[in-house]
Design a protein around this motif. Structure first.
Motif, PDB file in Angstrom:
ATOM      1  N   GLN A 228      10.159   9.915  -3.784  1.00  0.00           N
ATOM      2  CA  GLN A 228       8.965   9.801  -2.950  1.00  0.00           C
ATOM      3  C   GLN A 228       7.850  10.712  -3.469  1.00  0.00           C
ATOM      4  O   GLN A 228       6.675  10.321  -3.507  1.00  0.00           O
ATOM      5  CB  GLN A 228       9.279  10.152  -1.493  1.00  0.00           C
ATOM      6  N   ALA A 229       8.208  11.918  -3.909  1.00  0.00           N
ATOM      7  CA  ALA A 229       7.204  12.834  -4.458  1.00  0.00           C
ATOM      8  C   ALA A 229       6.573  12.257  -5.724  1.00  0.00           C
ATOM      9  O   ALA A 229       5.356  12.393  -5.948  1.00  0.00           O
ATOM     10  CB  ALA A 229       7.845  14.187  -4.761  1.00  0.00           C
ATOM     11  N   ALA A 230       7.383  11.585  -6.556  1.00  0.00           N
ATOM     12  CA  ALA A 230       6.845  10.959  -7.769  1.00  0.00           C
ATOM     13  C   ALA A 230       5.928   9.796  -7.418  1.00  0.00           C
ATOM     14  O   ALA A 230       4.850   9.637  -8.013  1.00  0.00           O
ATOM     15  CB  ALA A 230       7.988  10.486  -8.666  1.00  0.00           C
ATOM     16  N   TRP A 231       6.318   8.984  -6.434  1.00  0.00           N
ATOM     17  CA  TRP A 231       5.458   7.870  -6.000  1.00  0.00           C
ATOM     18  C   TRP A 231       4.124   8.400  -5.472  1.00  0.00           C
ATOM     19  O   TRP A 231       3.069   7.816  -5.747  1.00  0.00           O
ATOM     20  CB  TRP A 231       6.145   7.035  -4.919  1.00  0.00           C
ATOM     21  N   ASP A 232       4.168   9.481  -4.738  1.00  0.00           N
ATOM     22  CA  ASP A 232       2.931  10.055  -4.197  1.00  0.00           C
ATOM     23  C   ASP A 232       1.998  10.486  -5.325  1.00  0.00           C
ATOM     24  O   ASP A 232       0.777  10.305  -5.247  1.00  0.00           O
ATOM     25  CB  ASP A 232       3.248  11.235  -3.272  1.00  0.00           C
TER      26      ASP A 232
ATOM     27  N   ASP B  69      -1.785   8.893  -6.614  1.00  0.00           N
ATOM     28  CA  ASP B  69      -2.910   9.813  -6.444  1.00  0.00           C
ATOM     29  C   ASP B  69      -3.357  10.361  -7.801  1.00  0.00           C
ATOM     30  O   ASP B  69      -3.986   9.670  -8.582  1.00  0.00           O
ATOM     31  CB  ASP B  69      -2.507  10.933  -5.481  1.00  0.00           C
ATOM     32  N   GLU B  70      -2.998  11.614  -8.104  1.00  0.00           N
ATOM     33  CA  GLU B  70      -3.571  12.251  -9.300  1.00  0.00           C
ATOM     34  C   GLU B  70      -3.076  11.659 -10.612  1.00  0.00           C
ATOM     35  O   GLU B  70      -3.716  11.837 -11.650  1.00  0.00           O
ATOM     36  CB  GLU B  70      -3.317  13.767  -9.289  1.00  0.00           C
ATOM     37  N   TRP B  71      -1.943  10.938 -10.589  1.00  0.00           N
ATOM     38  CA  TRP B  71      -1.454  10.313 -11.812  1.00  0.00           C
ATOM     39  C   TRP B  71      -1.720   8.810 -11.852  1.00  0.00           C
ATOM     40  O   TRP B  71      -1.214   8.113 -12.740  1.00  0.00           O
ATOM     41  CB  TRP B  71       0.049  10.576 -11.982  1.00  0.00           C
ATOM     42  N   LYS B  72      -2.496   8.300 -10.933  1.00  0.00           N
ATOM     43  CA  LYS B  72      -2.835   6.878 -10.954  1.00  0.00           C
ATOM     44  C   LYS B  72      -3.778   6.624 -12.114  1.00  0.00           C
ATOM     45  O   LYS B  72      -4.838   7.236 -12.213  1.00  0.00           O
ATOM     46  CB  LYS B  72      -3.486   6.456  -9.638  1.00  0.00           C
ATOM     47  N   VAL B  73      -3.397   5.719 -13.003  1.00  0.00           N
ATOM     48  CA  VAL B  73      -4.141   5.556 -14.250  1.00  0.00           C
ATOM     49  C   VAL B  73      -5.086   4.360 -14.193  1.00  0.00           C
ATOM     50  O   VAL B  73      -4.772   3.323 -13.625  1.00  0.00           O
ATOM     51  CB  VAL B  73      -3.183   5.420 -15.456  1.00  0.00           C
ATOM     52  N   GLU B  74      -6.262   4.561 -14.802  1.00  0.00           N
ATOM     53  CA  GLU B  74      -7.278   3.508 -14.813  1.00  0.00           C
ATOM     54  C   GLU B  74      -6.891   2.359 -15.742  1.00  0.00           C
ATOM     55  O   GLU B  74      -7.445   1.260 -15.645  1.00  0.00           O
ATOM     56  CB  GLU B  74      -8.630   4.087 -15.247  1.00  0.00           C
ATOM     57  N   THR B  75      -5.956   2.604 -16.654  1.00  0.00           N
ATOM     58  CA  THR B  75      -5.555   1.571 -17.619  1.00  0.00           C
ATOM     59  C   THR B  75      -4.454   0.663 -17.076  1.00  0.00           C
ATOM     60  O   THR B  75      -3.917  -0.168 -17.801  1.00  0.00           O
ATOM     61  CB  THR B  75      -5.047   2.230 -18.917  1.00  0.00           C
TER      62      THR B  75
ATOM     63  N   TRP C 198      18.007   3.760   0.822  1.00  0.00           N
ATOM     64  CA  TRP C 198      17.404   3.467  -0.474  1.00  0.00           C
ATOM     65  C   TRP C 198      15.883   3.314  -0.390  1.00  0.00           C
ATOM     66  O   TRP C 198      15.216   3.229  -1.425  1.00  0.00           O
ATOM     67  CB  TRP C 198      17.963   2.157  -1.042  1.00  0.00           C
ATOM     68  N   VAL C 199      15.334   3.250   0.790  1.00  0.00           N
ATOM     69  CA  VAL C 199      13.957   2.782   0.988  1.00  0.00           C
ATOM     70  C   VAL C 199      12.960   3.941   0.986  1.00  0.00           C
ATOM     71  O   VAL C 199      13.135   4.933   1.701  1.00  0.00           O
ATOM     72  CB  VAL C 199      13.843   1.989   2.307  1.00  0.00           C
ATOM     73  N   ALA C 200      11.906   3.798   0.183  1.00  0.00           N
ATOM     74  CA  ALA C 200      10.778   4.741   0.173  1.00  0.00           C
ATOM     75  C   ALA C 200       9.555   4.048   0.757  1.00  0.00           C
ATOM     76  O   ALA C 200       9.499   2.814   0.835  1.00  0.00           O
ATOM     77  CB  ALA C 200      10.478   5.212  -1.243  1.00  0.00           C
ATOM     78  N   ARG C 201       8.588   4.847   1.176  1.00  0.00           N
ATOM     79  CA  ARG C 201       7.349   4.288   1.716  1.00  0.00           C
ATOM     80  C   ARG C 201       6.304   4.162   0.619  1.00  0.00           C
ATOM     81  O   ARG C 201       6.172   5.049  -0.229  1.00  0.00           O
ATOM     82  CB  ARG C 201       6.831   5.168   2.861  1.00  0.00           C
ATOM     83  N   VAL C 202       5.568   3.065   0.633  1.00  0.00           N
ATOM     84  CA  VAL C 202       4.458   2.899  -0.301  1.00  0.00           C
ATOM     85  C   VAL C 202       3.357   3.869   0.112  1.00  0.00           C
ATOM     86  O   VAL C 202       2.882   3.824   1.250  1.00  0.00           O
ATOM     87  CB  VAL C 202       3.934   1.450  -0.291  1.00  0.00           C
ATOM     88  N   PRO C 203       2.923   4.770  -0.775  1.00  0.00           N
ATOM     89  CA  PRO C 203       1.891   5.743  -0.402  1.00  0.00           C
ATOM     90  C   PRO C 203       0.559   5.058  -0.084  1.00  0.00           C
ATOM     91  O   PRO C 203       0.294   3.929  -0.530  1.00  0.00           O
ATOM     92  CB  PRO C 203       1.762   6.623  -1.648  1.00  0.00           C
TER      93      PRO C 203
END
Length: 326
Positions: A279-283, A287-293, A109-114
């Motif tokens: 994991q691909a969604a977390w990445d 990164d490119e979808w990290k929002v400033e709001t 169940w475990v993913a890595r924090v990017p």
């Protein structure tokens, strides 16, 4: 350790409180996480009142999300000290969840924090952010582009809706938000909505079997009549995703959008979604979808605040995301 525990009494009523419980023991191919942050979701609130569609085992620790570091493991896939997170699967349902100082889960169940994102930010996203990302991925993968027109987001002040508005705005879409909260119009514009339509007006206006084409895509988080009416406005070859049922689990609609405009309706599930897809969604979110709001949609609370916040959620009064500092 401290944990937020829900108990079922002999008369089948439910109560919840912060309790001291035993630290879970690591079994075969398990990971024990020392939690730093969790979050609150509507499903957690349902679990806290004994909703049998969510949780049947009591006493029970709520929390379908958790981030932290590996405290102990018998899995070769992870090492002590790694930053990890878990969302979905059975966590917080019939498996004790993330509202505790230590959380035991299967390694699968475990993913890595990017890299480049904090535990607090990854939990601000949490299941809601993951669901929003999976929804937006489906729009893009099915050909919806910013130049095609506006994207509608329903339930826009909720966790999934708020994050979807923010991400879509960041990547160039004009976003129209639907909400039942008149007091939150300015909030929605601050996080990226170009227009806000109140829920009552949206449902009132869509009386015909089909409406004029307007939206290239829809991210629906509520179901029911809102989704049924949104389908009527989608442009030819447009796409709607659905991931929630806070308005209703029923969908009373007609086939015209599907057979006259080629509209596609795609269901989104973030619970049993394959780990590599998560994991691909977390990445992307890191990164490119990290929002400033992100900070503007985040309310940080403690374990002791969970019960009162659940009440807000169940009454439909919550706004944005709630992260729990463990």
């Amino acid at each position: 350790m401290k944990a937020f525990v829900v108990e079922k009494s002999e008369d089948k009523t439910f109560s919840s409180s912060i309790q001291e419980v035993l630290v879970p023991q690591c079994g075969e191919d398990d990971v024990v996480i020392k939690a730093t942050y969790s979050s609150l979701n509507y499903k957690d609130a349902l679990s806290s009142i004994g909703n049998p569609g969510v949780t049947r085992k009591f006493p029970h620790v709520t929390g379908i999300d958790v981030a932290g570091v590996v405290h102990e493991t018998t899995s070769d896939a992870f090492t002590v000290g790694e930053k990890v997170l878990v969302t979905g699967y059975d966590l917080g349902m019939d498996t004790d969840g993330g509202h505790a100082e230590f959380v035991k889960v299967p390694a699968s169940w475990v993913a890595r924090v990017p890299m480049g994102i904090t535990d607090k930010d990854i939990m601000t996203f949490g299941t809601a952010g993951l669901t929003a990302a999976l929804s937006i991925n489906e729009l893009i993968n099915n050909g919806v582009k910013p130049e095609d027109g506006e994207v509608l987001v329903t339930g826009a002040t909720g966790g999934v809706g708020s994050i979807a508005v923010s991400i879509l705005s960041k990547i160039g879409f004009n976003v129209v938000a639907v909400s039942g909260k008149q007091t939150q119009i300015e909030y929605l514009k601050q996080i990226g909505a170009t227009e806000v339509i109140l829920r009552q007006a949206f449902n009132e206006d869509a009386k015909k079997p089909m409406m004029a084409e307007r939206y290239a895509g829809v991210v629906d988080t509520v179901g029911g009549d809102i989704l049924a009416n949104a389908l009527k406005y989608i442009k030819y070859d447009g796409v709607a995703t659905c991931c929630g049922l806070t308005a209703s689990h029923e969908l009373n609609t007609n086939v015209f959008p599907f057979i006259l405009r080629g509209v596609r309706l795609i269901g989104i599930d973030s619970v049993e979604c394959k780990l590599d897809k998560k994991q691909a969604a977390w990445d992307k979110l890191a990164d490119e979808w990290k929002v400033e709001t992100l900070a503007s949609i985040t309310n940080e609370i403690a374990l002791e605040d969970i019960k009162a916040t659940y009440q807000l959620m169940l009454e439909g009064q919550s706004v944005g995301r709630y992260v729990v500092k463990i």
